[in-house]
Design a protein around this motif. Structure first.
Motif, short mmCIF file in Angstrom:
data_model
loop_
_atom_site.label_atom_id
_atom_site.label_comp_id
_atom_site.label_asym_id
_atom_site.label_seq_id
_atom_site.Cartn_x
_atom_site.Cartn_y
_atom_site.Cartn_z
N GLU A 83 0.80 -1.23 0.00
CA GLU A 83 0.00 0.00 0.00
C GLU A 83 0.83 1.27 0.00
O GLU A 83 0.53 2.21 -0.73
CB GLU A 83 -0.95 0.02 1.21
N ASP A 84 1.88 1.32 0.83
CA ASP A 84 2.69 2.53 0.97
C ASP A 84 3.33 2.97 -0.35
O ASP A 84 3.76 4.11 -0.48
CB ASP A 84 3.79 2.34 2.01
N TYR A 85 3.41 2.06 -1.32
CA TYR A 85 4.05 2.36 -2.60
C TYR A 85 3.08 2.24 -3.77
O TYR A 85 3.50 2.27 -4.93
CB TYR A 85 5.27 1.45 -2.80
N GLY A 86 1.80 2.07 -3.48
CA GLY A 86 0.79 1.97 -4.54
C GLY A 86 0.94 0.72 -5.40
O GLY A 86 0.55 0.71 -6.56
N ILE A 87 1.49 -0.34 -4.83
CA ILE A 87 1.73 -1.57 -5.58
C ILE A 87 0.60 -2.56 -5.33
O ILE A 87 0.29 -2.88 -4.18
CB ILE A 87 3.09 -2.20 -5.21
N HIS A 88 -0.02 -3.03 -6.42
CA HIS A 88 -1.08 -4.05 -6.40
C HIS A 88 -0.80 -4.95 -7.60
O HIS A 88 -1.34 -4.72 -8.68
CB HIS A 88 -2.47 -3.43 -6.53
N GLU A 89 0.05 -5.96 -7.43
CA GLU A 89 0.44 -6.83 -8.54
C GLU A 89 -0.24 -8.19 -8.45
O GLU A 89 -0.15 -8.87 -7.42
CB GLU A 89 1.96 -7.05 -8.53
N LYS A 90 -0.90 -8.59 -9.52
CA LYS A 90 -1.48 -9.94 -9.60
C LYS A 90 -0.35 -10.96 -9.62
O LYS A 90 0.70 -10.72 -10.21
CB LYS A 90 -2.33 -10.09 -10.86
N LEU A 91 -0.58 -12.10 -8.97
CA LEU A 91 0.41 -13.17 -8.92
C LEU A 91 -0.19 -14.44 -9.54
O LEU A 91 -0.75 -15.28 -8.83
CB LEU A 91 0.83 -13.45 -7.47
N PRO A 92 -0.09 -14.58 -10.86
CA PRO A 92 -0.61 -15.79 -11.50
C PRO A 92 0.15 -17.03 -11.01
O PRO A 92 1.36 -16.97 -10.80
CB PRO A 92 -0.35 -15.56 -12.99
N LEU A 93 -0.56 -18.12 -10.83
CA LEU A 93 0.04 -19.35 -10.34
C LEU A 93 1.17 -19.81 -11.26
O LEU A 93 1.00 -19.91 -12.47
CB LEU A 93 -1.03 -20.44 -10.23
N GLY A 94 2.36 -20.05 -10.68
CA GLY A 94 3.49 -20.60 -11.42
C GLY A 94 4.22 -19.64 -12.33
O GLY A 94 5.13 -20.04 -13.05
N LYS A 95 3.88 -18.35 -12.29
CA LYS A 95 4.55 -17.37 -13.16
C LYS A 95 5.36 -16.39 -12.33
O LYS A 95 4.93 -15.94 -11.29
CB LYS A 95 3.51 -16.61 -13.97
N LEU A 96 6.54 -16.04 -12.83
CA LEU A 96 7.40 -15.08 -12.16
C LEU A 96 6.88 -13.66 -12.42
O LEU A 96 6.61 -13.30 -13.56
CB LEU A 96 8.84 -15.20 -12.69
N VAL A 97 6.73 -12.89 -11.35
CA VAL A 97 6.28 -11.50 -11.44
C VAL A 97 7.37 -10.63 -10.82
O VAL A 97 7.84 -10.91 -9.72
CB VAL A 97 4.94 -11.30 -10.70
N GLU A 98 7.77 -9.57 -11.53
CA GLU A 98 8.77 -8.63 -11.01
C GLU A 98 8.09 -7.39 -10.48
O GLU A 98 7.24 -6.81 -11.16
CB GLU A 98 9.75 -8.25 -12.11
N VAL A 99 8.47 -6.99 -9.28
CA VAL A 99 7.93 -5.79 -8.64
C VAL A 99 9.13 -4.96 -8.19
O VAL A 99 9.95 -5.44 -7.41
CB VAL A 99 7.05 -6.15 -7.42
N THR A 100 9.24 -3.72 -8.67
CA THR A 100 10.38 -2.87 -8.35
C THR A 100 9.93 -1.65 -7.57
O THR A 100 8.92 -1.02 -7.91
CB THR A 100 11.11 -2.44 -9.64
N PHE A 101 10.67 -1.31 -6.51
CA PHE A 101 10.42 -0.11 -5.73
C PHE A 101 11.70 0.25 -4.99
O PHE A 101 12.65 -0.53 -4.95
CB PHE A 101 9.24 -0.29 -4.76
N THR A 102 11.73 1.45 -4.41
CA THR A 102 12.86 1.89 -3.60
C THR A 102 12.36 2.27 -2.23
O THR A 102 11.54 3.19 -2.11
CB THR A 102 13.57 3.11 -4.26
N PRO A 103 12.79 1.58 -1.17
CA PRO A 103 12.36 1.93 0.18
C PRO A 103 12.75 3.37 0.52
O PRO A 103 13.89 3.76 0.35
CB PRO A 103 13.11 0.93 1.07
N ARG A 104 11.77 4.14 1.00
CA ARG A 104 11.99 5.56 1.27
C ARG A 104 12.40 5.85 2.71
O ARG A 104 13.00 6.87 2.97
CB ARG A 104 10.72 6.35 0.95
N GLN A 105 11.99 5.00 3.65
CA GLN A 105 12.32 5.27 5.05
C GLN A 105 12.61 3.98 5.81
O GLN A 105 12.16 2.92 5.42
CB GLN A 105 11.21 6.05 5.73
N ALA A 106 13.38 4.13 6.88
CA ALA A 106 13.77 2.99 7.70
C ALA A 106 12.59 2.50 8.53
O ALA A 106 11.66 3.25 8.80
CB ALA A 106 14.93 3.37 8.60
N GLY A 107 12.64 1.23 8.92
CA GLY A 107 11.61 0.64 9.76
C GLY A 107 10.99 -0.58 9.11
O GLY A 107 11.46 -1.07 8.08
#
Length: 131
Positions: free
Chosen positions: A88-112
């Motif tokens: 949620e914090d990065y607006g990411i909502h990626e479908k994960l089809p069964l058995g398929k590789l999905v790439e999700v890229t982001f950069t963490p903005r803050q520690a914790g």
């Protein structure tokens, strides 16, 4: 008196609390064991995540603030509600089809602690610990 559990459930679609993971000796007794995983490729940390009957694995994973991350996510089961990865914090909502590789890229903005999970109120969840 009620205790506080620092960490995240990896259980599939259940409201039962997870067992407490072992303490991370590097950070003291108030932190859960954190996996250092992944490989750097051209300055981006590549982290493999798998969705199993236990949930997102491995979790929690150590990340660094400001360092780009590409998650390589493969859902290997139909036995959980984790058919989508929601960060949620990065607006990411990626479908994960069964058995398929999905790439999700982001950069963490803050520690914790940074939580992610499935679309069903994150019943199947995981976490990143960002330093």
């Amino acid at each position: 008196m009620t205790g506080v559990l620092v960490g995240v459930s990896q259980q599939a679609c259940t409201k039962e609390p997870p067992p407490a993971p072992p303490a991370d000796a590097r950070r003291g007794p108030h932190y859960t064991a954190i996996q250092e995983t992944g490989t750097k490729v051209n300055g981006t940390l590549m982290v493999e995540l798998t969705v199993t009957q236990k949930g997102f694995e491995p979790s929690p994973v150590l990340l660094r603030q400001g360092e780009p991350v590409t998650l390589l996510v493969t859902r290997k089961t139909d036995q959980t509600c984790a058919t989508e990865l929601v960060l949620e914090d990065y607006g990411i909502h990626e479908k994960l089809p069964l058995g398929k590789l999905v790439e999700v890229t982001f950069t963490p903005r803050q520690a914790g602690m940074l939580r992610y999970g499935c679309a069903m109120e994150q019943r199947t969840a995981g976490a990143f610990y960002v330093e």
